[in-house]
Motif scaffolding. Structure first.
Motif, PDB file in Angstrom:
ATOM      1  N   ARG A 175       0.846  -1.195   0.000  1.00 60.55           N
ATOM      2  CA  ARG A 175       0.000   0.000   0.000  1.00 60.55           C
ATOM      3  C   ARG A 175       0.884   1.248   0.000  1.00 60.55           C
ATOM      4  NH1 ARG A 175      -5.310  -0.066   2.291  1.00 60.55           N
ATOM      5  NH2 ARG A 175      -5.143   2.203   2.126  1.00 60.55           N
ATOM      6  N   GLN A 176       1.183   1.759  -1.192  1.00 57.82           N
ATOM      7  CA  GLN A 176       2.070   2.916  -1.308  1.00 57.82           C
ATOM      8  C   GLN A 176       1.479   4.140  -0.629  1.00 57.82           C
ATOM      9  OE1 GLN A 176       3.322   3.703  -5.305  1.00 57.82           O
ATOM     10  NE2 GLN A 176       4.414   5.589  -4.775  1.00 57.82           N
ATOM     11  N   ASP A 177       0.146   4.249  -0.650  1.00 59.69           N
ATOM     12  CA  ASP A 177      -0.477   5.417  -0.035  1.00 59.69           C
ATOM     13  C   ASP A 177      -0.217   5.460   1.458  1.00 59.69           C
ATOM     14  OD1 ASP A 177      -2.103   3.082   0.157  1.00 59.69           O
ATOM     15  OD2 ASP A 177      -3.848   4.312   0.666  1.00 59.69           O
ATOM     16  N   LEU A 178      -0.338   4.296   2.128  1.00 59.61           N
ATOM     17  CA  LEU A 178      -0.116   4.251   3.574  1.00 59.61           C
ATOM     18  C   LEU A 178       1.370   4.360   3.907  1.00 59.61           C
ATOM     19  CD1 LEU A 178      -2.648   1.491   4.690  1.00 59.61           C
ATOM     20  CD2 LEU A 178      -2.900   3.978   4.830  1.00 59.61           C
ATOM     21  N   ALA A 179       2.213   3.713   3.095  1.00 59.34           N
ATOM     22  CA  ALA A 179       3.652   3.818   3.334  1.00 59.34           C
ATOM     23  C   ALA A 179       4.106   5.270   3.212  1.00 59.34           C
ATOM     24  CB  ALA A 179       4.410   2.934   2.349  1.00 59.34           C
ATOM     25  N   TRP A 180       3.580   5.976   2.193  1.00 62.61           N
ATOM     26  CA  TRP A 180       3.929   7.386   2.010  1.00 62.61           C
ATOM     27  C   TRP A 180       3.409   8.233   3.160  1.00 62.61           C
ATOM     28  CZ3 TRP A 180       0.503  11.527   1.316  1.00 62.61           C
ATOM     29  CH2 TRP A 180       1.106  12.754   1.016  1.00 62.61           C
ATOM     30  N   ARG A 181       2.159   7.964   3.574  1.00 61.50           N
ATOM     31  CA  ARG A 181       1.540   8.767   4.630  1.00 61.50           C
ATOM     32  C   ARG A 181       2.311   8.642   5.938  1.00 61.50           C
ATOM     33  NH1 ARG A 181      -4.408   7.226   4.974  1.00 61.50           N
ATOM     34  NH2 ARG A 181      -4.239   7.950   2.823  1.00 61.50           N
ATOM     35  N   HIS A 182       2.853   7.457   6.201  1.00 63.13           N
ATOM     36  CA  HIS A 182       3.556   7.227   7.468  1.00 63.13           C
ATOM     37  C   HIS A 182       5.078   7.300   7.311  1.00 63.13           C
ATOM     38  CE1 HIS A 182      -0.033   6.231   9.790  1.00 63.13           C
ATOM     39  NE2 HIS A 182      -0.478   5.648   8.707  1.00 63.13           N
ATOM     40  N   GLY A 183       5.541   7.620   6.127  1.00 66.81           N
ATOM     41  CA  GLY A 183       6.979   7.801   5.922  1.00 66.81           C
ATOM     42  C   GLY A 183       7.785   6.545   6.139  1.00 66.81           C
ATOM     43  N   LEU A 184       7.260   5.395   5.694  1.00 69.60           N
ATOM     44  CA  LEU A 184       7.927   4.114   5.928  1.00 69.60           C
ATOM     45  C   LEU A 184       8.450   3.542   4.619  1.00 69.60           C
ATOM     46  CD1 LEU A 184       5.357   2.539   8.425  1.00 69.60           C
ATOM     47  CD2 LEU A 184       7.507   3.696   8.967  1.00 69.60           C
ATOM     48  N   ASP A 185       9.638   2.942   4.691  1.00 65.04           N
ATOM     49  CA  ASP A 185      10.221   2.316   3.510  1.00 65.04           C
ATOM     50  C   ASP A 185      10.532   0.856   3.811  1.00 65.04           C
ATOM     51  OD1 ASP A 185      12.493   2.351   5.096  1.00 65.04           O
ATOM     52  OD2 ASP A 185      13.554   3.854   3.912  1.00 65.04           O
ATOM     53  N   ALA A 186      11.317   0.243   2.944  1.00 67.51           N
ATOM     54  CA  ALA A 186      11.582  -1.192   3.061  1.00 67.51           C
ATOM     55  C   ALA A 186      12.312  -1.564   4.343  1.00 67.51           C
ATOM     56  CB  ALA A 186      12.390  -1.669   1.849  1.00 67.51           C
ATOM     57  N   GLU A 187      13.029  -0.621   4.966  1.00 65.93           N
ATOM     58  CA  GLU A 187      13.737  -0.947   6.209  1.00 65.93           C
ATOM     59  C   GLU A 187      12.762  -1.370   7.308  1.00 65.93           C
ATOM     60  OE1 GLU A 187      17.154  -1.075   6.513  1.00 65.93           O
ATOM     61  OE2 GLU A 187      17.048  -0.739   4.343  1.00 65.93           O
ATOM     62  N   VAL A 188      11.508  -0.939   7.203  1.00 66.75           N
ATOM     63  CA  VAL A 188      10.459  -1.363   8.139  1.00 66.75           C
ATOM     64  C   VAL A 188       9.510  -2.360   7.487  1.00 66.75           C
ATOM     65  CG1 VAL A 188       8.420  -0.590   9.441  1.00 66.75           C
ATOM     66  CG2 VAL A 188      10.528   0.757   9.510  1.00 66.75           C
ATOM     67  N   LEU A 189       9.137  -2.116   6.225  1.00 70.34           N
ATOM     68  CA  LEU A 189       8.083  -2.906   5.581  1.00 70.34           C
ATOM     69  C   LEU A 189       8.549  -4.277   5.119  1.00 70.34           C
ATOM     70  CD1 LEU A 189       6.461  -0.056   3.456  1.00 70.34           C
ATOM     71  CD2 LEU A 189       5.691  -0.964   5.662  1.00 70.34           C
ATOM     72  N   ASP A 190       9.825  -4.429   4.815  1.00 68.54           N
ATOM     73  CA  ASP A 190      10.377  -5.706   4.373  1.00 68.54           C
ATOM     74  C   ASP A 190      10.949  -6.437   5.589  1.00 68.54           C
ATOM     75  OD1 ASP A 190      11.797  -7.834   3.357  1.00 68.54           O
ATOM     76  OD2 ASP A 190      12.894  -6.672   1.859  1.00 68.54           O
ATOM     77  N   PRO A 191      10.337  -7.570   5.980  1.00 71.17           N
ATOM     78  CA  PRO A 191      10.834  -8.273   7.185  1.00 71.17           C
ATOM     79  C   PRO A 191      12.313  -8.626   7.106  1.00 71.17           C
ATOM     80  CG  PRO A 191       8.723  -9.172   6.491  1.00 71.17           C
ATOM     81  CD  PRO A 191       9.166  -8.243   5.400  1.00 71.17           C
ATOM     82  N   THR A 192      12.801  -8.924   5.910  1.00 70.28           N
ATOM     83  CA  THR A 192      14.216  -9.269   5.769  1.00 70.28           C
ATOM     84  C   THR A 192      15.102  -8.111   6.219  1.00 70.28           C
ATOM     85  OG1 THR A 192      13.732 -10.766   3.934  1.00 70.28           O
ATOM     86  CG2 THR A 192      16.003  -9.996   4.157  1.00 70.28           C
ATOM     87  N   LYS A 193      14.737  -6.904   5.840  1.00 68.49           N
ATOM     88  CA  LYS A 193      15.509  -5.727   6.236  1.00 68.49           C
ATOM     89  C   LYS A 193      15.228  -5.347   7.688  1.00 68.49           C
ATOM     90  CE  LYS A 193      15.802  -3.744   1.580  1.00 68.49           C
ATOM     91  NZ  LYS A 193      17.289  -3.779   1.484  1.00 68.49           N
ATOM     92  N   ARG A 194      13.966  -5.449   8.110  1.00 67.17           N
ATOM     93  CA  ARG A 194      13.604  -5.045   9.475  1.00 67.17           C
ATOM     94  C   ARG A 194      14.346  -5.874  10.515  1.00 67.17           C
ATOM     95  NH1 ARG A 194       9.744  -7.309  12.332  1.00 67.17           N
ATOM     96  NH2 ARG A 194       8.641  -8.098  10.497  1.00 67.17           N
TER      97      ARG A 194
END
Length: 285
Positions: free
Chosen positions: A244-263
């Protein structure tokens, strides 16, 4: 591998988490460790409980790693539920067993080695720790290998390490917390830890933030109950649909949080670069 997960919460607090999330924090952390190391055995210790059967030095040496969870307790409250955890961390240092901790975990690692923990002078860091950056030592430390020049991470803490222990390498910081990641050396043992929660999925974070509604409104993070409810609901939706790009943009989140491998970077690095290399030396290979 065999891990000891040290639950930082009292029975009441962990039952509340299970009621809301389906698992206690230590059970959830165990799931994360088994996902990273399939077939691993994860035992759980409950040092906050009076009369808990806690491992001694030889018992701790039988584990490949000790992992400390977060907690709703405050480390500066001198009560048995806290002091038992500090003593267990000291015993883990003395055993030489590799240690890792998130949030409360890094506070226990610091206290056990002679540091101090107080209410964070900068205020509460709730939801996400923003713009974490490595120190000079952190840029080459294996704990943070793979992290970019700046990253965000799930976080829920009112307190922080205000006086680092004597033998410490601070590895990362941000505007809110001067010790976001560290290596602590004490009594022959080594601790790696972070003040944030790489183990938290967005769903688990949302469940916790749901309980912080009054606090978030009182401190101005949310404008009212409705605003708080929408925030929690959107984190839940983003957990279900990370695309959900709209929610990721709204909350300022990128793959470092959204991708479990990176998180999960720090936990994976701990297993790969701290635990596995010590197996042979400790007779655990």
């Amino acid at each position: 591998m065999r891990f000891l997960v040290v639950e930082g919460n009292t029975r009441e607090a962990r039952q509340r988490h299970r009621d809301d999330y389906g698992m206690t924090p230590s059970e959830s952390y165990g799931d994360v460790l088994r996902a990273l190391e399939p077939g691993a055995i994860t035992d759980i210790a409950f040092p906050a409980d009076e009369g808990a059967n806690l491992p001694d030095g030889s018992g701790l040496e039988s584990y490949d790693a000790v992992v400390l969870t977060g907690s709703a307790l405050n480390a500066y409250n001198v009560e048995p539920a806290v002091t038992r955890q500090v003593e267990l961390a000291r015993a883990a240092y003395a055993s030489g067993t590799p240690m890792f901790g998130s949030c409360w975990g890094i506070q226990m690692g610091a206290l056990a080695a002679g540091g101090d923990v107080r209410r964070n002078p900068a205020g509460s860091e709730i939801g996400f720790a923003r713009r974490i950056v490595p120190t000079e030592a952190g840029r080459t430390h294996p704990l943070l290998a793979g992290r970019p020049a700046s990253w965000d991470a799930p976080a829920v803490h009112l307190d922080a390490v205000t006086t680092p222990p004597g033998d410490v390498s601070v590895l990362a910081f941000n505007a809110m917390t001067p010790m976001q990641a560290a290596e602590i050396r004490h009594d022959g043992g080594t601790f790696w830890g972070v003040q944030y929660h790489p183990e938290f999925s967005l769903r688990e974070l949302a469940v916790i933030l749901c309980r912080y509604g009054r606090h978030l409104v009182a401190e101005g993070f949310c404008r009212g109950e409705g605003d708080h409810g929408r925030y929690v609901d959107e984190l839940m939706a983003l957990h279900d649909e990370p695309s959900r790009q709209d929610l990721a943009w709204r909350h300022g989140l990128d793959a470092e949080v959204l991708d479990p491998t990176k998180r999960l970077t720090e936990i994976r690095n701990f297993l790969d670069m701290r635990v596995r290399p010590t197996l042979s030396a400790r007779g655990r290979a």
